[in-house]
Write an enzyme that holds these catalytic residues in place. Sequence first.
Site, PDB file in Angstrom:
ATOM      1  N   LYS A 168       0.834  -1.210   0.000  1.00  0.00           N
ATOM      2  CA  LYS A 168       0.000   0.000   0.000  1.00  0.00           C
ATOM      3  C   LYS A 168       0.862   1.251   0.000  1.00  0.00           C
ATOM      4  CE  LYS A 168      -1.878   2.264   3.332  1.00  0.00           C
ATOM      5  NZ  LYS A 168      -1.606   3.576   2.696  1.00  0.00           N
ATOM      6  N   GLY A 219       7.162   5.079   7.849  1.00  0.00           N
ATOM      7  CA  GLY A 219       6.322   6.271   7.998  1.00  0.00           C
ATOM      8  C   GLY A 219       6.685   7.000   9.271  1.00  0.00           C
ATOM      9  N   SER A 220       5.732   7.748   9.791  1.00  0.00           N
ATOM     10  CA  SER A 220       6.035   8.588  10.948  1.00  0.00           C
ATOM     11  C   SER A 220       6.026   7.771  12.239  1.00  0.00           C
ATOM     12  CB  SER A 220       5.010   9.713  11.042  1.00  0.00           C
ATOM     13  OG  SER A 220       3.737   9.144  11.253  1.00  0.00           O
ATOM     14  N   THR A 221       6.676   8.300  13.246  1.00  0.00           N
ATOM     15  CA  THR A 221       6.727   7.622  14.544  1.00  0.00           C
ATOM     16  C   THR A 221       5.325   7.505  15.140  1.00  0.00           C
ATOM     17  OG1 THR A 221       8.997   8.294  14.892  1.00  0.00           O
ATOM     18  CG2 THR A 221       7.726   7.790  16.871  1.00  0.00           C
ATOM     19  N   GLY A 224       3.638   4.760  13.451  1.00  0.00           N
ATOM     20  CA  GLY A 224       4.335   3.526  13.822  1.00  0.00           C
ATOM     21  C   GLY A 224       3.850   2.964  15.156  1.00  0.00           C
ATOM     22  N   GLU A 241      10.175   1.441  10.277  1.00  0.00           N
ATOM     23  CA  GLU A 241      11.184   2.442   9.888  1.00  0.00           C
ATOM     24  C   GLU A 241      10.512   3.791  10.049  1.00  0.00           C
ATOM     25  OE1 GLU A 241      14.211   1.776   9.182  1.00  0.00           O
ATOM     26  OE2 GLU A 241      14.157  -0.359   8.722  1.00  0.00           O
ATOM     27  N   CYS A 275      13.901  10.754   5.518  1.00  0.00           N
ATOM     28  CA  CYS A 275      13.948  10.325   6.923  1.00  0.00           C
ATOM     29  C   CYS A 275      15.344  10.538   7.485  1.00  0.00           C
ATOM     30  CB  CYS A 275      13.512   8.881   7.056  1.00  0.00           C
ATOM     31  SG  CYS A 275      14.389   7.755   5.991  1.00  0.00           S
TER      32      CYS A 275
HETATM   33  P1  NAD Z   1       2.577   8.460   7.813  1.00  0.00           P
HETATM   34  O1  NAD Z   1       2.939   7.689   9.019  1.00  0.00           O
HETATM   35  O2  NAD Z   1       1.535   9.497   7.911  1.00  0.00           O
HETATM   36  O3  NAD Z   1       2.111   7.478   6.640  1.00  0.00           O
HETATM   37  C1  NAD Z   1       2.876   6.405   6.196  1.00  0.00           C
HETATM   38  C2  NAD Z   1       1.989   5.325   5.639  1.00  0.00           C
HETATM   39  O4  NAD Z   1       1.182   4.791   6.700  1.00  0.00           O
HETATM   40  C3  NAD Z   1       1.005   5.793   4.575  1.00  0.00           C
HETATM   41  O5  NAD Z   1       0.925   4.782   3.571  1.00  0.00           O
HETATM   42  C4  NAD Z   1      -0.301   5.894   5.351  1.00  0.00           C
HETATM   43  O6  NAD Z   1      -1.444   5.758   4.528  1.00  0.00           O
HETATM   44  C5  NAD Z   1      -0.178   4.746   6.305  1.00  0.00           C
HETATM   45  N1  NAD Z   1      -1.019   4.840   7.495  1.00  0.00           N
HETATM   46  C6  NAD Z   1      -1.730   5.907   7.957  1.00  0.00           C
HETATM   47  N2  NAD Z   1      -2.380   5.567   9.107  1.00  0.00           N
HETATM   48  C7  NAD Z   1      -2.080   4.286   9.371  1.00  0.00           C
HETATM   49  C8  NAD Z   1      -2.401   3.392  10.425  1.00  0.00           C
HETATM   50  N3  NAD Z   1      -3.188   3.749  11.444  1.00  0.00           N
HETATM   51  N4  NAD Z   1      -1.886   2.149  10.386  1.00  0.00           N
HETATM   52  C9  NAD Z   1      -1.067   1.766   9.389  1.00  0.00           C
HETATM   53  N5  NAD Z   1      -0.725   2.569   8.360  1.00  0.00           N
HETATM   54  C10 NAD Z   1      -1.212   3.820   8.356  1.00  0.00           C
HETATM   55  O7  NAD Z   1       3.966   9.042   7.321  1.00  0.00           O
HETATM   56  P2  NAD Z   1       4.210  10.074   6.140  1.00  0.00           P
HETATM   57  O8  NAD Z   1       3.821  11.417   6.634  1.00  0.00           O
HETATM   58  O9  NAD Z   1       3.616   9.534   4.890  1.00  0.00           O
HETATM   59  O10 NAD Z   1       5.803   9.989   5.995  1.00  0.00           O
HETATM   60  C11 NAD Z   1       6.673  10.849   6.627  1.00  0.00           C
HETATM   61  C12 NAD Z   1       7.321  10.187   7.803  1.00  0.00           C
HETATM   62  O11 NAD Z   1       7.924   8.958   7.426  1.00  0.00           O
HETATM   63  C13 NAD Z   1       8.437  10.991   8.426  1.00  0.00           C
HETATM   64  O12 NAD Z   1       8.351  10.963   9.825  1.00  0.00           O
HETATM   65  C14 NAD Z   1       9.701  10.280   7.978  1.00  0.00           C
HETATM   66  O13 NAD Z   1      10.820  10.482   8.788  1.00  0.00           O
HETATM   67  C15 NAD Z   1       9.239   8.868   7.958  1.00  0.00           C
HETATM   68  N6  NAD Z   1      10.083   8.056   7.079  1.00  0.00           N
HETATM   69  C16 NAD Z   1      10.897   7.126   7.645  1.00  0.00           C
HETATM   70  C17 NAD Z   1      11.748   6.389   6.852  1.00  0.00           C
HETATM   71  C18 NAD Z   1      12.648   5.363   7.446  1.00  0.00           C
HETATM   72  O14 NAD Z   1      13.104   4.491   6.724  1.00  0.00           O
HETATM   73  N7  NAD Z   1      12.929   5.394   8.727  1.00  0.00           N
HETATM   74  C19 NAD Z   1      11.748   6.588   5.483  1.00  0.00           C
HETATM   75  C20 NAD Z   1      10.899   7.542   4.933  1.00  0.00           C
HETATM   76  C21 NAD Z   1      10.057   8.265   5.745  1.00  0.00           C
END
Ligand code: NAD
Length: 467
Positions: A168, A219-221, A224, A241, A275
Site C-alpha cells: 500500500k 512512515g512517521s513515529t 508507527g 522504519e 527520513c
Molecule cells: P505516515 O505515518 O503518515 O504514513 C505512512 C503510511 O502509513 C502511509 O501509507 C499511510 O497511509 C499509512 N497509514 C496511515 N495511518 C495508518 C495506520 N493507522 N496504520 C497503518 N498505516 C497507516 O507518514 P508520512 O507522513 O507519509 O511519511 C513521513 C514520515 O515517514 C516521516 O516521519 C519520515 O521520517 C518517515 N520516514 C521514515 C523512513 C525510514 O526508513 N525510517 C523513510 C521515509 C520516511
Amino acid sequence: MSDFKLLINGQMVAGDSTMSVLNPATEEPVGACSRASKAQLDQAVAAAKAAFPAWSQTSIEDRRKVLVAMADAIQNNVTELARLLTQEQGKPLADATGEVFGASAFFRYFATLDLPARVVSNDATSRVEVRRKPLGVVGAIVPWNFPMILMAFKVPAALLAGNTVVLKPAATTPLSTLRFAELVKDLVPPGVLNVIADANDLGGDMTRHPDIRKISFTGSTETGKKVMASAADALKRISLELGGNDALIVLDDVDPKETAPKIYGAAMQNAGQVCIAAKRIYVHESMYDAMCEELVKCANAAVVGDGLEQGTQMGPLQNKAQFEKVLSFIESARQDGKIIAGGARLGDKGYFIQPTIVRDIAEGSKLVDEEQFGPVMPVIKYSDPADAVARANASIYGLGGSIWAKDSERAWDLAEGMEAGSVWVNKHADLRPDLPFGGAKFSGIGSELGEEGLKEFTQVQVLNMAR
Ligand code: NAD
C-alpha cells in the site's frame, strides 16, 4: 473512470471508488486513481493468502529469476515511471530517475541473496539445522517521500523469502506504484503481489488484519506506534522504519567553503523530506560564522521549481499538510533564532518553500527538537565535540547521524558514541542495499536491507533429529 487501477489476484481492477492525485507543483490533478474499499483490501489479502502455499514452495532460484525480471521491467520503463513520480511527488526529474533506477537495483541486489540452512551437526548421532521459513502474507506500507525506493526495500526481500505481499503506497503518491504493479503483474503468479491504494484510511485495517502475518512499515513515529498497538492482537511481526532528527556535527578542522555544499545537500535533498536528512547541524564555534555564510550562498543559489523543468534542483513539498507544517516550523524559528536565508513560501501556486537557513538557534526550539521534514536547516553552535555528541543524542530519535572532519579517525571515534542506527563520517545518508538500515530509539524497530533485512521476512525453524 480511473487511469490507475489496483492489482488484486493478478488482475488490474478498478477501485470501488476513485480519488484524484494532485501534482504538488501545480495543485492540478495528475490522474484519477482507483481507491480500494475495505472489501477490496480483504480480497487482496485473501488472494495473497491463497497464493502463499505454492509460492513458498518454489525454489529460491526461481524466485531470484522473478526479481531479476521485475528489475528489468522497472529499468525498461524508467522514463515513464520517473515522470510519473515527479508529477505526483514533486522531486526533480533527475532525482526521480535516480530513485527508479535505485528501485531496480534493489530488486537486483536481493536476487543475489540466499537463505541457506545452517547445518549445526550432521553426524552419526544427530542432524540439526537452522532453517529460514517464510512468514505468510506480508503487508507493506510506504510513505510519500520515496514511493519507489521504499517499496523496493520491502517487496523483493519479502518475495525472495517466499512470502506473498499486499503493498500500500501513501494516499498522495500511489500512481508510480500502481503503474509498477501493472508492469510486473504477469511476472508473478496471481496473488503473489497485490497493490492497493487508499485515501489514508486502510492502514489500520491492514495492521489489524488476522491473515497478514507481518507488517513492514515505513512512515512517521506517531503512525508507527499505532501499527505496533494494532498488530498486537494477531501477534503480528512488525518492522518499523520511522522518523528521524539526524544530527550532523562539523568538527573544527574542515574547510567551510568545501564542506558547506555537501552539508546543504545532506539537509535539502528531496526538499528536506528524507527520513535520514541532516536535520540539526552542529558547527564548531571557530567556524560558525563562516559556515553560516557558505550555507546561505548554497540556499540562495538553489533553483526551486517544478521538478519537470530542466535545471530544477528542489521541488515543492509533497502535500498541503506537510507544506503548512513546515511553514509553522519557520514561524517558530523566527521567534527562536535568526533566519539568514529563505523563510517564506515561494510563489502562490504549488507547495514551494524557499530553502531556509536559521542560525543562533538551539535546543528548546521546535525546529531543533522535532522533525521538520522540510527545507529548513537549523545551524547550532557548539564548543566541545563531546558535548555536541551528547546534545545530538539527547533526542527521542536515533535514525542516522554524521561527523565531518579532516581528521577522519578522530571523527570515527566520536561517531561510535552516536545513538543512531547509521552513522557516517564525512558523508550523510549513504544508503546501500547491502547494508542493514534501521533506527534506534523512536526511529524504529528492526532493520531493512542487507542480509539482516532479508531475515526479518523469515521465521526461524530448528530441525533437530536423533539418529
Ligand atoms: P505516515 O505515518 O503518515 O504514513 C505512512 C503510511 O502509513 C502511509 O501509507 C499511510 O497511509 C499509512 N497509514 C496511515 N495511518 C495508518 C495506520 N493507522 N496504520 C497503518 N498505516 C497507516 O507518514 P508520512 O507522513 O507519509 O511519511 C513521513 C514520515 O515517514 C516521516 O516521519 C519520515 O521520517 C518517515 N520516514 C521514515 C523512513 C525510514 O526508513 N525510517 C523513510 C521515509 C520516511
